[in-house]
Design an enzyme around this catalytic site. Sequence first.
Site, PDB file in Angstrom:
ATOM      1  N   LYS A 202      12.914  37.119  90.523  1.00 42.36           N
ATOM      2  CA  LYS A 202      13.179  38.185  89.542  1.00 42.36           C
ATOM      3  C   LYS A 202      13.012  37.576  88.160  1.00 42.36           C
ATOM      4  O   LYS A 202      13.866  37.676  87.276  1.00 42.36           O
ATOM      5  CB  LYS A 202      14.593  38.745  89.744  1.00 42.36           C
ATOM      6  CG  LYS A 202      14.891  39.984  88.914  1.00 42.36           C
ATOM      7  CD  LYS A 202      13.980  41.168  89.223  1.00 42.36           C
ATOM      8  CE  LYS A 202      14.380  42.375  88.388  1.00 42.36           C
ATOM      9  NZ  LYS A 202      13.397  43.467  88.465  1.00 42.36           N
TER      10      LYS A 202
ATOM     11  N   ASP B 103      17.318  41.459 105.986  1.00 42.27           N
ATOM     12  CA  ASP B 103      17.993  42.577 106.653  1.00 42.27           C
ATOM     13  C   ASP B 103      17.125  43.830 106.603  1.00 42.27           C
ATOM     14  O   ASP B 103      17.054  44.595 107.581  1.00 42.27           O
ATOM     15  CB  ASP B 103      19.347  42.841 105.999  1.00 42.27           C
ATOM     16  CG  ASP B 103      20.428  41.895 106.499  1.00 42.27           C
ATOM     17  OD1 ASP B 103      20.081  40.939 107.234  1.00 42.27           O
ATOM     18  OD2 ASP B 103      21.606  42.089 106.163  1.00 42.27           O
TER      19      ASP B 103
END
Length: 362
Positions: free
Chosen positions: A192, A253
Amino acid sequence: MPSKRTHRIAAIPADGIGKEVIPAGLRVLEALARRDGGFSLDVETLPWGSDHYRQTGLMMPEDGLETLRKFDAIYFGAVGDPELPDSITLWGLRLKICQGFDQYANIRPTRVLPGLTSPLRAVEPGDIDWVIVRENSEGEYAGHGGRAHRGHPEEVATEVAIFTRAGVERIMRVAFDIARSRPRKLLTVVTKSNAQRHGMVMWDDIAAEVARDYPDVTWEKELVDAMAARMVRKPASIDTVVATNLHADILSDLAGAVAGSLGVAPTANLDPSRRAPSMFEPIHGSAFDIMGKGIANPVATFWTGAMMLEHLGEPAAAKALMAAVERVCADGVFTADLGGSADTEAVTRAVIAAIEGANTPA
């Protein structure tokens, strides 16, 4: 005749459905060892976890790491208890092992297994084949920070993400090595860095430095939010991914959900130097809502077992195990999370039958 290879395994079922899926996984591994004939497993089950904490005040004994050090690998179930804070359960067992043994590379493969249905439209088995490499020792989960002025209006909490050149470089090399070993030789470095100007920019800089040693690997940068969207919209464009502790935790996930269920998602916590045993665990968590019902999906635990066998130098056995799992899935023997009616025992018996060469029971 050559002597049979023996692998010492520490089994830690720990909490929730871990106590159901790890015994199932051990039964499958024992059946595989019998069928293979070239190796055996010397397994010791350790009763550590939240129940151990209630009895002793510790998630694992104080000398737990020394106990584990004599094993070749750790087969781990799940940690977490609704009656205890994660600061006790997670930090007292799983993270204590990962950090204590410097298991800095968390490897999470993702595929849509035969017979499974991805929630993504038009995605079929074979369309998704990813490996997510998660930095597992520092970053946002390093445990640095604190709280001050508790309970007052000016209360403040800090969570400090720690990034070191040594930590970033070594996980980058693991990721580039994995990408190099795969047919597409494609690596996506996720950060990021547009908003986090220090640690994330260092990730990008070190990735560029390491890439010079891998001219045969194509690599690219992607922001984590864009990567989440890309996993849903353009899954076929992805192969190997490397990201920070937090970012890869979330993305993996999502990857499990995209593949059909977290119940089929495996992981390995590796010390690539092999100075200490590595730990292998399904990623579905302790799932207390279904604990004791006998319906936990053991496929992630079986796939995790295959990763453990690969690490232990038994690639043929690992391949045979995955072939058996894929056959059972293709035959539609599923637990409820995948839309089936089989329970944990039925799936386990079906995989053992497939290993032994028998017909898969209905």
